[in-house]
Motif scaffolding. Structure first.
Motif, short mmCIF file in Angstrom:
data_model
loop_
_atom_site.label_atom_id
_atom_site.label_comp_id
_atom_site.label_asym_id
_atom_site.label_seq_id
_atom_site.Cartn_x
_atom_site.Cartn_y
_atom_site.Cartn_z
N ALA A 279 0.79 -1.23 -0.04
CA ALA A 279 -0.08 0.04 0.00
C ALA A 279 0.99 1.33 0.04
CB ALA A 279 -0.83 -0.01 1.03
N ARG B 285 -6.56 2.74 2.58
CA ARG B 285 -5.54 1.55 2.60
C ARG B 285 -4.23 1.77 3.21
NH1 ARG B 285 -6.66 -2.45 -1.53
NH2 ARG B 285 -8.43 -1.80 -2.74
N ALA C 244 -2.58 -0.52 6.51
CA ALA C 244 -1.05 -1.11 6.49
C ALA C 244 -0.39 -0.72 7.78
CB ALA C 244 -0.26 -0.29 5.36
N THR D 244 -6.89 5.68 -1.48
CA THR D 244 -5.23 5.31 -0.98
C THR D 244 -5.20 5.55 0.27
OG1 THR D 244 -4.72 6.19 -3.35
CG2 THR D 244 -2.97 6.31 -1.73
#
Length: 347
Positions: free
Chosen positions: A9, A52, A56, A49
């Motif tokens: 990611a 995600r 992570a 984006t």
């Protein structure tokens, strides 16, 4: 395994121009009971984006997407009633809420989902528990996740009742600063060219931020709210004329999460002010005038106005009237029993 499955990611610490969204996501990650984050903005503003990237950072790293056509059973899971009757045991097939436990549940275009499905999402996000009930048989499991819902205002709005139940909201816009656009595009191109190298360069920053989130979660229970903090939250909510008390609760939780993230010894009114915008963005109303405080535009009583003031007001009212409208005319006033008569007009 495909290249897409092994692709890392985009690093959270490498996001450019997303400071308000990053803060809201971090607060929701520290205390998921805040109720999730609603991100409003046009296409291409890195909403998915950022979501995600947050996943992570979390220990479990789960990132689950709820598709638009998903059913309630797919979301909450199903119970095998025949097995329950035959074996006197509950057989539960987990849904997306169970898969998202400990991670991020991402809902794109949440404003296009059926209201009933959004209700289930918000209930689970706020309570941290998912309960499935069918014909007298029930099963519950933990469902602690960060809910991130996105929407494009051009495609419709959420009902106010659902909008209010999202803990925080961030409104994104297309950047029109040349330098900022360049920095965003350059970072994205560098990531696309070599994701592993790009992420490796920020590995230490990512690790430090992940540890900071974990430490903030541990610190939450040791932080409380003083009367001054409660008062500031109440003031901000009253100024925004919000409905109900959910905004007060979310604001206090968000302020505590920020204090924990900063490593502060106590929650302060400054923490409340820092989170107020994302708490009130989707709840703020125009403040109605208070009945006990005269409005600045309210005319003064006739007996307290001087002759020049009365003449100025009459001139102003006449000049502001619609074209062709006649000015007010004096009429005879009759005294009514029990009512103080009007003062006689000076000649």
């Amino acid at each position: 395994m495909s290249a897409a499955a092994t692709r890392p990611a985009f690093p959270f610490t490498a996001l450019v121009g997303q400071a308000p969204l990053q803060r809201a996501l971090l607060l929701a990650a520290i205390d998921p009971a805040i109720g999730g984050v609603l991100v409003s903005g046009p296409r291409g503003t890195a909403k998915s984006t950022a979501a995600r990237a947050l996943a992570a950072l979390l220990p479990e790293g789960a990132f689950v997407t709820l598709p638009l056509g998903a059913s309630e059973d797919k979301l909450i899971g199903t119970l095998d009633l025949e097995a329950a009757m035959r074996e006197s045991a509950v057989r539960f097939a987990p849904g997306l809420l169970a898969r998202a436990h400990g991670g991020v549940l991402y809902v794109d275009e949440v404003n296009l989902l059926p209201d009933a499905l959004v209700d289930v999402l918000l209930d689970a996000a706020a309570s941290g528990v998912n309960t499935v009930e069918r014909d007298g048989v029930s099963h519950s499991h933990d469902a602690h996740f960060v809910l991130v819902g996105t929407m494009n205002p051009e495609e419709g709005e959420l009902r106010p009742q659902l909008l209010d139940r999202f803990g925080l909201m961030v409104e994104l816009g297309t950047p029109y600063d040349v330098e900022e656009r360049q920095r965003i595009v350059k970072a994205r191109l560098a990531f696309d060219a070599n994701p592993q190298t790009f992420c490796a360069a920020r590995e230490s920053e990512q690790r430090a931020l992940g540890e900071r989130i974990a430490a903030a979660r541990e610190a939450l229970a040791g932080l409380d709210w003083s009367d001054a903090v409660h008062e500031r939250a109440a003031q901000r909510c009253i100024e925004a004329a919000v409905d109900g008390l959910r905004a007060d609760l979310v604001m206090l939780r968000a302020a505590r999460a920020l204090a924990a993230f900063e490593g502060a010894d106590a929650v302060t009114p400054a923490h409340v002010d820092a989170v107020a915008d994302c708490v009130l963005a989707h709840r703020r109303h125009t403040m109605p005038p208070r009945s006990d405080v005269p409005s600045a535009t309210e005319p003064k009583p006739p007996q307290s106005a001087t002759a020049p003031e009365r003449e100025a007001k009459h001139t102003e009212a006449t000049s502001d009237a619609d074209w062709g409208e006649l000015p007010p005319e004096p009429v005879a006033a009759e005294a009514v029993k029990g009512v103080i008569p009007l003062p006689a007009k000076k000649r």
